[in-house]
Structures are given as C-alpha cells and as structure tokens.
Design a protein around this motif. Structure first.
Motif, PDB file in Angstrom:
ATOM      1  N   LYS A  83       4.224  -2.003  -3.702  1.00  0.00           N
ATOM      2  CA  LYS A  83       3.421  -0.649  -3.632  1.00  0.00           C
ATOM      3  C   LYS A  83       3.704  -0.066  -2.077  1.00  0.00           C
ATOM      4  CE  LYS A  83       0.909   2.663  -4.235  1.00  0.00           C
ATOM      5  NZ  LYS A  83       1.344   3.824  -5.423  1.00  0.00           N
ATOM      6  N   TYR A  84       4.347   1.054  -1.997  1.00  0.00           N
ATOM      7  CA  TYR A  84       4.565   1.777  -0.765  1.00  0.00           C
ATOM      8  C   TYR A  84       3.644   2.979  -0.799  1.00  0.00           C
ATOM      9  CZ  TYR A  84       8.802  -1.134  -0.085  1.00  0.00           C
ATOM     10  OH  TYR A  84       9.616  -2.053   0.266  1.00  0.00           O
ATOM     11  N   PHE A  85       2.718   3.143   0.092  1.00  0.00           N
ATOM     12  CA  PHE A  85       2.010   4.348   0.139  1.00  0.00           C
ATOM     13  C   PHE A  85       2.537   5.259   1.113  1.00  0.00           C
ATOM     14  CE2 PHE A  85      -1.339   1.177  -1.040  1.00  0.00           C
ATOM     15  CZ  PHE A  85      -1.975   1.678  -1.697  1.00  0.00           C
ATOM     16  N   PRO A  86       3.060   6.593   0.669  1.00  0.00           N
ATOM     17  CA  PRO A  86       3.734   7.550   1.741  1.00  0.00           C
ATOM     18  C   PRO A  86       2.566   8.198   2.686  1.00  0.00           C
ATOM     19  CG  PRO A  86       3.308   8.697  -0.391  1.00  0.00           C
ATOM     20  CD  PRO A  86       3.008   7.030  -0.609  1.00  0.00           C
ATOM     21  N   ALA A  91       7.191   8.274   6.423  1.00  0.00           N
ATOM     22  CA  ALA A  91       7.291   6.960   6.348  1.00  0.00           C
ATOM     23  C   ALA A  91       6.615   6.302   5.452  1.00  0.00           C
ATOM     24  CB  ALA A  91       6.789   6.232   7.779  1.00  0.00           C
ATOM     25  N   TYR A  92       6.396   4.867   5.316  1.00  0.00           N
ATOM     26  CA  TYR A  92       5.606   4.532   4.033  1.00  0.00           C
ATOM     27  C   TYR A  92       4.989   3.111   4.515  1.00  0.00           C
ATOM     28  CZ  TYR A  92       8.208   7.168   0.912  1.00  0.00           C
ATOM     29  OH  TYR A  92       8.896   8.133   0.162  1.00  0.00           O
ATOM     30  N   VAL A  93       3.636   3.101   4.024  1.00  0.00           N
ATOM     31  CA  VAL A  93       2.999   1.959   4.161  1.00  0.00           C
ATOM     32  C   VAL A  93       3.280   0.782   3.290  1.00  0.00           C
ATOM     33  CG1 VAL A  93       0.607   0.796   4.557  1.00  0.00           C
ATOM     34  CG2 VAL A  93       0.991   3.234   5.388  1.00  0.00           C
ATOM     35  N   ARG A  94       3.885  -0.335   3.539  1.00  0.00           N
ATOM     36  CA  ARG A  94       4.423  -1.117   2.719  1.00  0.00           C
ATOM     37  C   ARG A  94       3.132  -2.313   2.393  1.00  0.00           C
ATOM     38  NH1 ARG A  94      10.344  -2.805   4.311  1.00  0.00           N
ATOM     39  NH2 ARG A  94      11.054  -0.818   4.939  1.00  0.00           N
ATOM     40  N   ILE A 149      -4.060   1.843  -9.254  1.00  0.00           N
ATOM     41  CA  ILE A 149      -3.258   2.526  -8.565  1.00  0.00           C
ATOM     42  C   ILE A 149      -1.890   2.077  -9.102  1.00  0.00           C
ATOM     43  CG2 ILE A 149      -4.002   3.348  -6.233  1.00  0.00           C
ATOM     44  CD1 ILE A 149      -3.674   0.572  -4.998  1.00  0.00           C
ATOM     45  N   GLU A 150      -0.815   3.119  -9.090  1.00  0.00           N
ATOM     46  CA  GLU A 150       0.524   2.823  -9.791  1.00  0.00           C
ATOM     47  C   GLU A 150       1.267   1.993  -8.739  1.00  0.00           C
ATOM     48  OE1 GLU A 150       1.266   3.180 -12.844  1.00  0.00           O
ATOM     49  OE2 GLU A 150      -0.703   4.162 -13.626  1.00  0.00           O
ATOM     50  N   PRO A 151       1.936   0.905  -9.415  1.00  0.00           N
ATOM     51  CA  PRO A 151       2.774   0.189  -8.449  1.00  0.00           C
ATOM     52  C   PRO A 151       4.021   1.009  -8.047  1.00  0.00           C
ATOM     53  CG  PRO A 151       3.016  -0.505 -10.866  1.00  0.00           C
ATOM     54  CD  PRO A 151       1.961   0.505 -10.817  1.00  0.00           C
ATOM     55  N   THR A 152       4.814   0.685  -7.086  1.00  0.00           N
ATOM     56  CA  THR A 152       6.163   1.589  -6.784  1.00  0.00           C
ATOM     57  C   THR A 152       7.014   0.688  -7.504  1.00  0.00           C
ATOM     58  OG1 THR A 152       5.115   1.728  -4.543  1.00  0.00           O
ATOM     59  CG2 THR A 152       7.671   2.000  -5.006  1.00  0.00           C
ATOM     60  N   SER A 197       1.711  -3.727  12.078  1.00  0.00           N
ATOM     61  CA  SER A 197       1.341  -2.708  11.317  1.00  0.00           C
ATOM     62  C   SER A 197       2.542  -2.593   9.964  1.00  0.00           C
ATOM     63  CB  SER A 197       1.823  -1.283  12.018  1.00  0.00           C
ATOM     64  OG  SER A 197       2.083  -0.410  11.210  1.00  0.00           O
ATOM     65  N   PRO A 198       1.687  -2.475   8.981  1.00  0.00           N
ATOM     66  CA  PRO A 198       2.739  -2.589   7.492  1.00  0.00           C
ATOM     67  C   PRO A 198       3.659  -1.358   7.457  1.00  0.00           C
ATOM     68  CG  PRO A 198       0.412  -1.891   7.134  1.00  0.00           C
ATOM     69  CD  PRO A 198       0.438  -2.186   8.513  1.00  0.00           C
TER      70      PRO A 198
END
Lengths: 321, 342
Positions: free
Chosen positions: A12-15, A26-29, A65-68, A278-279
């Motif tokens: 799951k990456y959050f943009p 960037a993405y929070v992994r 939340i939907e997975p990447t 930081s992730p």
C-alpha cells in the motif's frame, strides 16, 4: 489447522501530492510486500512501532482502504478481486475492533442501535429478535441487558470497548481484527478486556488478528506473532519461540527495550540508536540496517528476503541471530 | 543536644520536597471534585520517587500543585503545605513562583508536541529559560542551548538548535523538552508520563538518558507514570495513589516483592508480563472510582477482594509499618490466616 486468511505480497503506497498540478510527488510506503497466513482458531499477533504499517495491514484486508497490489485470500477467495456486493457479504465474516472506544461509537445512537446496526444492514430478523440478540450479547460481553437504551457517553472507557466488541461479534464473524483494543485503557481495565477477548474466542471459535505495539500484550494473547518494521515483516514465529529466541536483531532489541516490572531485573538493555526512518524514503538494502548493531556492507546493498528457518519460523535477515 | 540538632539538620537537608496533607479540589458546575485529598509524601535530594496510579487518581494534579500550575478557578488549594527547601510553595507570590519554576523545579510533560512552541526554534526555547533565570546574554544562552542539546543526545546540535519542533521526531522532541527543563540545573525534575507517547525503543532511549542525567547532575526526579515497568526500571521509592489519596508508599524492591495494599497488588498482577508464563490475568473488578461520588469508608472497597464490613464504614489512615506506609484496615502479607476464614 487450515488457513483462514492468507496474505501475499501486500503493498500500500499512499501518494503525497505536491506542485501546482497536485501530482503525486512521492509515496509513503506504508506496506511494502507483506505476506503471512492466519490459521483457523488461532490468534495472530502483529507487533511493531508506530508507522510500521500494522494498522494499515488490518484496514487493507477489510478493504477499508484499497491496496496498491498484492492478494488476500479468505477461505480461498481473493478478497481484492471481489465486487462491491460480494465484498459486503465477506465483511460479515471479518469484523474489526478499534482502538479508540471514544471515537468509534456514534454518540447519538443508543447501545441497542449501535450493536444491532450490522444486523439491520444485513436484514437479519425483525426488530424484536434483534433487540433480543443485542440483550443476549450485552450479557456475554459483561454489560447489563438493561443498558440497551443507554448512550455511549454514559459509559466508561472499558464499557465502551465492550460495546465495540459486541458490535463486532453480533454477526458471528469468523475473523476479528483487533486494532490496539486495549492501548487506550487503564491497566486494570486492560486485563478485564483481554480476559473477555480470550473467553469470547473459546465460546465462539473466533480467529483473531491482534494488532498491538505492546509486546507484553502480544505475548499474552497470541499463538503466532509477526514483527513489522517500516512496512515489512521482519520475523514470524510461534509466540514462545519468538520470545525465548528472537532471530532478527530488531525483534531482539524490541524485547530488550520493554521495562520489566521487577527492580531486581534491571538489565543492560540493547538501546537502539536513532528513530524509525521515514517510510517515504526507506533506507536501501535491509531497512533496519541504519539502526542495527550487527549491520555489514551486504545489509546496505541488498534487501533480505523472508526465509524459512525452521518449522513455522521465518526471518528476513542476512545474518540471523 | 548539639548532636540531636545536627542530626535534625541532616534530615531536613535530605528532604528536598515535602508535601503535607495537600488538598487540591476542583469546583465544577456539577459539584466538587477532590482530585487531591490529603496527600503526604516527600522526596529526598538525588532520589527518584515514582508516583503510580490509574487515570483520575490525582497524580498529575499533585505535580501541577507543586508547580502551582493548577488553574484557579476551577481549582483551589484547600489545605496542606508543599515545603521545598523548607519554604511553603503554597504561600509564595506568583512572582516568587516564577523564579522557582523552570529554575529550581522543572517539569517535562507527556506530549512533547503540544508542550513546545511551534513558532520558535528549539534553541530559542531552551535559551529562554536561561535568559529568564540566570541573566545570561542571548548569544551565550544559545551556546549553552547547543551544549544542552548535546548533553541530551540530539545529534548535530549546531544545526538542530535552529530547527523548529515540527522538524523533529517524537523522541527528539522529548529530548528537547528534557534539555529545556534541565537548562538551569534544577534540583527537582518532575516528569509527568515522560515516555507514554513514545515507542518502546525510543522509550528505552529516554529512560537511559534520564538515568544518566540524574547521575551526572545529581537532581531528584519525581516520576509520574501508570506503567509499572517504568517504575521497576527507574524508581528508588514508590507512592501509589488511588482516588486522590496515597494508599501505599515503599521502597521499590519491597513494593514489588510484597505489596501491602490490595490495590497495589492488583496493579502488579493485572498486567501481562513477558517474563512470566501466560494464563488468565488477575483482574481488579469494576472501574476507577468517580471523584464526584466517592464511596464511603475506604475508597477502594467496592473493587477490593478482601473488603469487610469495617472497610465500607471507616476510611483507613496512612499508617507506618516497618518503614513503609499503607492505608488499609487489613494489609496483605499479615493476617493471611484470618483472611481465609472470611
């Protein structure tokens, strides 16, 4: 024992949006390739420090939340390929208990309304039957059947958490994801709730995925444990083996960091340096190498895979202890 | 007589802080809440005293009372005295208190984010205390601030001193708070749940830091916590509070070995521990007493497994017992035989 839930390569990456056009810059992994399985009837504990992705794991499984990417099989069906209405049906079988008993109950609904809402949504029984079911469940979780018309604000934190548990159980789910169910409670109340969760597991044959940051709680409730660090699982093991003989340096440091309530056992602990990175920009190679006392050149360059190191044990480390 | 005089002098020198019969009540629209109700304890120079209890037992209000930071109204000091170096803090004027706060007694709080000012650099915030209390010039104060950051283990203090709180992690912020509190070398540090908001690995760092600084600076620490693990790790002596009262006080080893008050025993046995086999947890039944409707008699009796008739009628006083103190009609470890009969 058969597998109730199997998670494979969950990401799951959050943009993070930025710039004038608000494009992801960037993405929070939050989750970066997590795999594990939970067997029917057991309690799988997921432990790690804040930001390691344990809560995200729980929420992605329920598709809150939907997975990447990745897959999650519940009784053999891939949850992530189900359509809306099929997913809804599966949610009957997977329920969640939340951390904050103050924020997770609607203050304008009575306990009866809160607990019977899931039944209503799935069209189970008529009003009288539902109220009867709620009364029965209130008794089961240690509240009074007469509490049915009270509001959440009239209850203490521990009582509210009992309501949260009753709501999660009313549909008789198979899997309950408990996300830090006791961290917001006083210690004397924590033990009451932990005992209750244990009793309910036996009574209804539940399977728990138990998310917590407190290793003492995890040890108490779990059969098997997964340790997470920065969006990755670093070690999985049966609970007693994990605590007796940790194989990942992070697990060892976590265990050593817990203050033990016994002044005669003041030991020299392994005190890790620095904070969790930081992730957004996780370290290269092994993510733990920046804090690992045993890190070598290889750890900076290549990322260790999860490797089976014994029956039911796996560790992601180039140089396991 | 001379000798006795000297001995007395020694004893009073040792006692850095002495709280006697402190009562801090809150007057709210829904009634009076005796948050601290006749609390007596002392802290010797250089020792770590832990104050333990669950939410609502009065431990934070006790510490705020010592700092005279209880908002008045709705709070009011209803009685007792707080002797610091032999002087009653409750009789001090606000100006006199300002000279003590942050200088001789400093405090660190649970939430490092909300207790640091977001619009000033951390260096400025540490230097402020020095300029206020020690008449140091701004430039010198900033130099000292860098030194303090180094002392508390903030890496790269030259750069960090010009950064704002939001640029730091939770553990770093807590270190900055400690640097701020220690800038004027206080004789007493009040640490109110200093590690509750932190992850375990960072908690271990902060506890190690506090231990090291205590040794180096020779200050006393009053540690407020609900975590008995932290107590076992840090404390020399422990005061257990319940519903605004001290229920037990003892040296840390004695307390963990043989708690005398059933509440202390409950606290010790209800937590899951990693160094013990699993099993069903012992439980303190019921919930923490509500200050608005305190039970008659012993405040713990509705939750106590050993309560008898007298407990519902008469409140036990805090009595000496082999150098320890306990407020219970039937302390544990004594009349075990009689208890079984009941």
């Amino acid at each position: 024992m058969d597998e109730l839930l199997k998670v494979v390569g969950l990401k799951k990456y959050f943009p993070i949006y930025g710039g004038i056009l608000s494009r992801p810059k960037a993405y929070v992994r939050a989750l970066d390739g997590v795999s594990f399985s939970i067997r029917r009837g057991e309690t799988f504990g997921l432990v790690g420090e804040s930001g390691c992705g344990k809560t995200t794991t729980g929420r992605v499984i329920l598709r809150l939340i939907e997975p990447t990417s990745g897959e999650a099989f519940f009784e053999g069906r891939n949850l992530f390929s189900l359509n809306r209405s099929d997913m809804r049906k599966v949610r009957r079988e997977i329920q969640m208990v939340f951390q904050d008993p103050f924020g997770s109950l609607n203050p304008r609904m009575t306990l009866g309304e809160i607990i019977s809402e899931p039944l209503e949504i799935f069209g189970e029984g008529n009003r009288t039957q539902r109220r009867e079911a709620v009364r029965e469940l209130l008794r089961v979780v240690g509240l009074q059947p007469t509490d049915i018309d009270r509001f959440p604000h009239e209850l203490s934190g521990g009582q509210r958490q009992r309501v949260g548990i009753a709501r999660a159980l009313v549909l008789r789910p198979k899997l309950v994801i408990c996300d830090e169910p006791v961290s917001a409670l006083d210690v004397s109340i924590q033990s009451q709730i932990l005992n209750l969760l244990g009793e309910l597991q036996q009574r209804f044959g539940l399977t728990y995925m138990f998310i917590a940051h407190g290793l003492n709680v995890i040890k108490h409730v779990s059969n098997r444990v997964g340790v997470m660090y920065l969006g990755k699982l670093v070690e999985t093991a049966p609970v007693d083996e994990l605590f007796a003989e940790p194989r990942h340096p992070y697990t060892e440091a976590l265990l050593s960091a817990i203050p033990i309530p016994d002044p005669r056992k003041r030991l020299n602990r392994i005190v890790l340096e620095g904070d969790v990175p930081s992730p957004v920009k996780p370290p290269s190679g092994c993510r733990f190498h920046t804090r690992c006392p045993f890190a070598r050149q290889l750890c900076k360059e290549s990322e260790p895979e999860m490797v089976e190191i014994g029956p039911d044990r796996a560790v992601a480390c180039h140089f396991p202890l | 007589m001379g000798n006795a005089e000297v001995r007395k002098e020694e004893v009073s020198l040792q006692r850095l802080l002495e709280v006697r019969g402190l009562k801090t009540y809150f007057f709210t629209s829904s009634g009076v809440r005796p948050a601290v109700d006749g609390v007596t304890f002392h802290i010797n120079s250089g020792e770590t005293l832990a104050i333990v209890g669950e939410s609502g037992c009065g431990k934070s209000v006790t510490s705020l009372s010592i700092m005279r930071l209880v908002p008045v109204p709705p709070g009011r000091y209803m009685g007792g005295e707080i002797l610091f170096n032999g002087e009653d803090l409750l009789k001090k004027s606000e100006a006199e208190m300002q000279a003590i706060r942050g200088n001789e007694i400093a405090m660190i709080y649970q939430e490092p984010m909300t207790s640091l000012n977001p619009v000033f650099t951390v260096g400025w915030q540490i230097a402020e205390a020095l300029q206020l209390h020690q008449n140091v010039k701004p430039k010198e104060a900033l130099e000292k601030a860098k030194h303090m950051l180094e002392l508390v283990g903030v890496p790269d203090p030259q750069r960090r001193v010009h950064e704002y709180p939001h640029q730091l992690s939770g553990g770093m912020r807590q270190r900055v708070m400690i640097a701020m509190a220690l800038a004027c070398s206080p004789r007493l540090l009040i640490a109110d749940e200093p590690t509750t908001a932190l992850d375990v690995t960072v908690q271990a760092q902060i506890l190690e830091l506090l231990k090291r600084l205590k040794e180096e600076l020779g200050m006393a620490i009053m540690l407020i916590t609900h975590d008995l693990g932290v107590v076992g790790e840090m404390a020399d002596r422990v005061v257990v509070m319940y519903a605004g009262r001290v229920v037990e006080e003892a040296g840390v080893c004695d307390l963990f070995e043989q708690p005398l008050h059933p509440y202390t025993e409950g606290l010790l046995t209800c937590i899951p521990r990693i160094d013990r086999p699993r099993g069903k947890l012992c439980v303190i039944r019921g919930t923490v007493a509500n200050l608005a409707e305190l039970p008659r008699g012993c405040r713990f009796h509705p939750r106590c497994a050993h309560a008898r008739e007298i407990c519902t009628r008469e409140e036990p006083s805090l009595a000496e017992r082999n150098g320890r103190r306990v407020a219970c009609h039937f302390p544990l470890g004594e009349q075990d035989s009689t208890k079984k009969v009941v």
